[in-house]
Design a protein around this motif. Structure first.
Motif, PDB file in Angstrom:
ATOM      1  N   SER A   1     -17.375 -31.269  15.908  1.00 26.51           N
ATOM      2  CA  SER A   1     -16.780 -30.937  14.620  1.00 26.51           C
ATOM      3  C   SER A   1     -17.495 -29.726  14.060  1.00 26.51           C
ATOM      4  O   SER A   1     -18.578 -29.349  14.528  1.00 26.51           O
ATOM      5  N   ALA A   2     -16.889 -29.082  13.090  1.00 22.45           N
ATOM      6  CA  ALA A   2     -17.495 -27.907  12.479  1.00 22.45           C
ATOM      7  C   ALA A   2     -17.362 -28.009  10.971  1.00 22.45           C
ATOM      8  O   ALA A   2     -16.443 -28.640  10.454  1.00 22.45           O
ATOM      9  N   SER A   3     -18.296 -27.367  10.282  1.00 21.90           N
ATOM     10  CA  SER A   3     -18.240 -27.327   8.829  1.00 21.90           C
ATOM     11  C   SER A   3     -18.685 -25.966   8.338  1.00 21.90           C
ATOM     12  O   SER A   3     -19.445 -25.255   9.007  1.00 21.90           O
ATOM     13  N   ARG A   4     -18.186 -25.606   7.165  1.00 26.80           N
ATOM     14  CA  ARG A   4     -18.562 -24.321   6.544  1.00 26.80           C
ATOM     15  C   ARG A   4     -18.920 -24.621   5.084  1.00 26.80           C
ATOM     16  O   ARG A   4     -18.093 -24.488   4.194  1.00 26.80           O
ATOM     17  N   PRO A   5     -20.157 -25.036   4.871  1.00 30.37           N
ATOM     18  CA  PRO A   5     -20.563 -25.421   3.514  1.00 30.37           C
ATOM     19  C   PRO A   5     -20.767 -24.235   2.572  1.00 30.37           C
ATOM     20  O   PRO A   5     -20.645 -24.384   1.361  1.00 30.37           O
ATOM     21  N   GLN A   6     -21.043 -23.071   3.141  1.00 28.47           N
ATOM     22  CA  GLN A   6     -21.215 -21.859   2.345  1.00 28.47           C
ATOM     23  C   GLN A   6     -20.436 -20.720   3.008  1.00 28.47           C
ATOM     24  O   GLN A   6     -20.071 -20.814   4.178  1.00 28.47           O
ATOM     25  N   ASP A   7     -20.225 -19.664   2.258  1.00 27.97           N
ATOM     26  CA  ASP A   7     -19.378 -18.568   2.741  1.00 27.97           C
ATOM     27  C   ASP A   7     -19.848 -18.007   4.072  1.00 27.97           C
ATOM     28  O   ASP A   7     -19.032 -17.652   4.936  1.00 27.97           O
ATOM     29  N   ARG A   8     -21.166 -17.915   4.275  1.00 24.32           N
ATOM     30  CA  ARG A   8     -21.678 -17.259   5.471  1.00 24.32           C
ATOM     31  C   ARG A   8     -22.460 -18.216   6.366  1.00 24.32           C
ATOM     32  O   ARG A   8     -23.340 -17.794   7.112  1.00 24.32           O
TER      33      ARG A   8
ATOM     34  N   SER B   1     -26.609  -3.463   6.681  1.00 25.65           N
ATOM     35  CA  SER B   1     -25.831  -3.740   7.874  1.00 25.65           C
ATOM     36  C   SER B   1     -25.698  -5.246   8.057  1.00 25.65           C
ATOM     37  O   SER B   1     -26.468  -6.023   7.520  1.00 25.65           O
ATOM     38  N   GLN B   2     -24.671  -5.606   8.832  1.00 28.55           N
ATOM     39  CA  GLN B   2     -24.417  -7.024   9.021  1.00 28.55           C
ATOM     40  C   GLN B   2     -25.205  -7.569  10.204  1.00 28.55           C
ATOM     41  O   GLN B   2     -25.376  -6.888  11.221  1.00 28.55           O
ATOM     42  N   THR B   3     -25.681  -8.794  10.067  1.00 22.34           N
ATOM     43  CA  THR B   3     -26.367  -9.454  11.173  1.00 22.34           C
ATOM     44  C   THR B   3     -25.897 -10.896  11.245  1.00 22.34           C
ATOM     45  O   THR B   3     -25.455 -11.477  10.250  1.00 22.34           O
TER      46      THR B   3
ATOM     47  N   VAL C   1     -27.833 -37.753  26.314  1.00 19.87           N
ATOM     48  CA  VAL C   1     -26.484 -38.261  26.039  1.00 19.87           C
ATOM     49  C   VAL C   1     -26.545 -39.253  24.879  1.00 19.87           C
ATOM     50  O   VAL C   1     -27.449 -40.082  24.798  1.00 19.87           O
ATOM     51  N   GLY C   2     -25.597 -39.144  23.978  1.00 20.70           N
ATOM     52  CA  GLY C   2     -25.519 -40.063  22.850  1.00 20.70           C
ATOM     53  C   GLY C   2     -26.278 -39.612  21.620  1.00 20.70           C
ATOM     54  O   GLY C   2     -26.152 -40.231  20.550  1.00 20.70           O
ATOM     55  N   SER C   3     -27.029 -38.547  21.737  1.00 19.90           N
ATOM     56  CA  SER C   3     -27.788 -38.050  20.583  1.00 19.90           C
ATOM     57  C   SER C   3     -26.897 -37.137  19.738  1.00 19.90           C
ATOM     58  O   SER C   3     -25.894 -36.615  20.209  1.00 19.90           O
ATOM     59  N   PRO C   4     -27.271 -36.914  18.474  1.00 15.65           N
ATOM     60  CA  PRO C   4     -26.479 -36.024  17.626  1.00 15.65           C
ATOM     61  C   PRO C   4     -26.817 -34.560  17.890  1.00 15.65           C
ATOM     62  O   PRO C   4     -27.813 -34.230  18.518  1.00 15.65           O
ATOM     63  N   LEU C   5     -25.930 -33.697  17.373  1.00 10.68           N
ATOM     64  CA  LEU C   5     -26.110 -32.262  17.558  1.00 10.68           C
ATOM     65  C   LEU C   5     -25.832 -31.538  16.252  1.00 10.68           C
ATOM     66  O   LEU C   5     -24.905 -31.891  15.515  1.00 10.68           O
ATOM     67  N   SER C   6     -26.631 -30.521  15.985  1.00 14.34           N
ATOM     68  CA  SER C   6     -26.344 -29.636  14.863  1.00 14.34           C
ATOM     69  C   SER C   6     -26.790 -28.237  15.237  1.00 14.34           C
ATOM     70  O   SER C   6     -27.974 -27.982  15.437  1.00 14.34           O
ATOM     71  N   LEU C   7     -25.838 -27.328  15.372  1.00 13.39           N
ATOM     72  CA  LEU C   7     -26.128 -25.919  15.631  1.00 13.39           C
ATOM     73  C   LEU C   7     -25.712 -25.135  14.393  1.00 13.39           C
ATOM     74  O   LEU C   7     -24.633 -25.342  13.849  1.00 13.39           O
ATOM     75  N   GLU C   8     -26.572 -24.211  13.991  1.00 14.81           N
ATOM     76  CA  GLU C   8     -26.304 -23.476  12.767  1.00 14.81           C
ATOM     77  C   GLU C   8     -26.160 -21.978  13.028  1.00 14.81           C
ATOM     78  O   GLU C   8     -26.813 -21.410  13.896  1.00 14.81           O
ATOM     79  N   CYS C   9     -25.299 -21.374  12.264  1.00 16.84           N
ATOM     80  CA  CYS C   9     -25.029 -19.953  12.377  1.00 16.84           C
ATOM     81  C   CYS C   9     -24.908 -19.384  10.964  1.00 16.84           C
ATOM     82  O   CYS C   9     -24.224 -19.975  10.117  1.00 16.84           O
ATOM     83  N   THR C  10     -25.602 -18.280  10.715  1.00 13.33           N
ATOM     84  CA  THR C  10     -25.473 -17.639   9.407  1.00 13.33           C
ATOM     85  C   THR C  10     -25.229 -16.146   9.593  1.00 13.33           C
ATOM     86  O   THR C  10     -25.698 -15.535  10.556  1.00 13.33           O
ATOM     87  N   VAL C  11     -24.476 -15.587   8.684  1.00 14.32           N
ATOM     88  CA  VAL C  11     -24.142 -14.172   8.717  1.00 14.32           C
ATOM     89  C   VAL C  11     -24.702 -13.523   7.457  1.00 14.32           C
ATOM     90  O   VAL C  11     -24.641 -14.103   6.372  1.00 14.32           O
ATOM     91  N   GLU C  12     -25.243 -12.328   7.620  1.00 13.41           N
ATOM     92  CA  GLU C  12     -25.772 -11.583   6.477  1.00 13.41           C
ATOM     93  C   GLU C  12     -25.072 -10.236   6.371  1.00 13.41           C
ATOM     94  O   GLU C  12     -24.648  -9.662   7.363  1.00 13.41           O
ATOM     95  N   GLY C  13     -24.956  -9.763   5.157  1.00 10.89           N
ATOM     96  CA  GLY C  13     -24.472  -8.409   4.961  1.00 10.89           C
ATOM     97  C   GLY C  13     -22.975  -8.256   4.853  1.00 10.89           C
ATOM     98  O   GLY C  13     -22.455  -7.133   4.862  1.00 10.89           O
TER      99      GLY C  13
END
Lengths: 115, 110
Positions: A65-72, A1-3, A15-27
């Motif tokens: 900004s957004a990036s997609r370095p891998q498929d999921r 199943s997908q998650t 304020v002024g600091s960098p941000l990185s939020l990550e999201c990954t999909v499986e399945g």
């Protein structure tokens, strides 16, 4: 199943600091990926979406900004956060099916507070 | 601008009563979807109705679509306290991404 995994759940940044939020999909393979932002008590604003690796479309001009370095894998970034970047950020995926928007599967969200 | 607008913005009912939420939109759609969001959580897809469909059911949920009036309704029958959440409609227009409304906050009192 997908998650779908999204982290962190809560983030407090100056304020002024960098941000990185990550999201990954499986399945699943070759999903459409999305970043949304939601202000308190409001609807969802689409920030970015991606139909494939390295393919990013921006819906709203902003400090992010957004990036997609891998498929999921889908990453939301900022070099310097603004107070107005505070909000609830949601990652989502859907099956790629041409021009039709099929149902979205959402992550659990990240509550970002910029102080 | 928002494509879908939910009505009412907030709804408070007693357990066992039915809850009806409405969604209106402005331009032609390919499909319309309803989502639920518990406080502080991600959205969960409830039901998708295509433009050539008029009614769909899923458990205690009933969704109708009237393309001539550009409106949809979500009916939750025999509501429970666990149905307390925000409910959003989202419209799929050809050539663009899903557009979400502002949501209806449903409170079901035990």
């Amino acid at each position: 199943s997908q998650t779908i995994h999204q982290w962190p759940a809560t983030l407090v940044q100056p304020v002024g600091s960098p941000l990185s939020l990550e999201c990954t999909v499986e399945g699943t393979s070759n999903p459409n990926l999305y970043w949304y932002r939601q202000a308190a008590g409001r609807g969802l604003q689409l920030l970015f979406y991606s139909v494939g690796i390295g393919q990013i479309s921006s819906e709203v001009p902003q400090n992010l900004s957004a990036s997609r370095p891998q498929d999921r894998q889908f990453i939301l970034s900022s070099k310097k956060l603004l107070l107005s970047d505070s909000g609830f950020y949601l990652c989502a995926w859907s099956v790629s099916r041409g021009a039709t928007n099929e149902k979205l599967f959402f992550g659990s969200g990240t509550q970002l507070s910029v102080l | 601008s928002q494509q879908g607008e939910e009505d009412p913005q907030a709804l408070s009912i007693q357990e066992g009563e039915n809850a009806t939420m409405n969604c209106s939109y402005k331009t032609s759609i390919n499909n319309l979807q309803w989502y639920r969001q518990n406080s502080g959580r991600g959205l969960v897809h409830l039901i998708l109705i295509r433009s050539n469909e008029r009614e769909k059911h899923s458990g205690r949920l009933r969704v109708t679509l009237d393309t001539s009036k550009k409106s949809s309704s979500l009916l939750i029958t025999a509501s429970r306290a666990a149905d307390t959440a925000s409910y959003f409609c989202a419209t799929d227009q050809w050539g663009s991404r899903l557009t979400f409304g502002e949501g209806t906050q449903l409170t079901v009192n035990p």
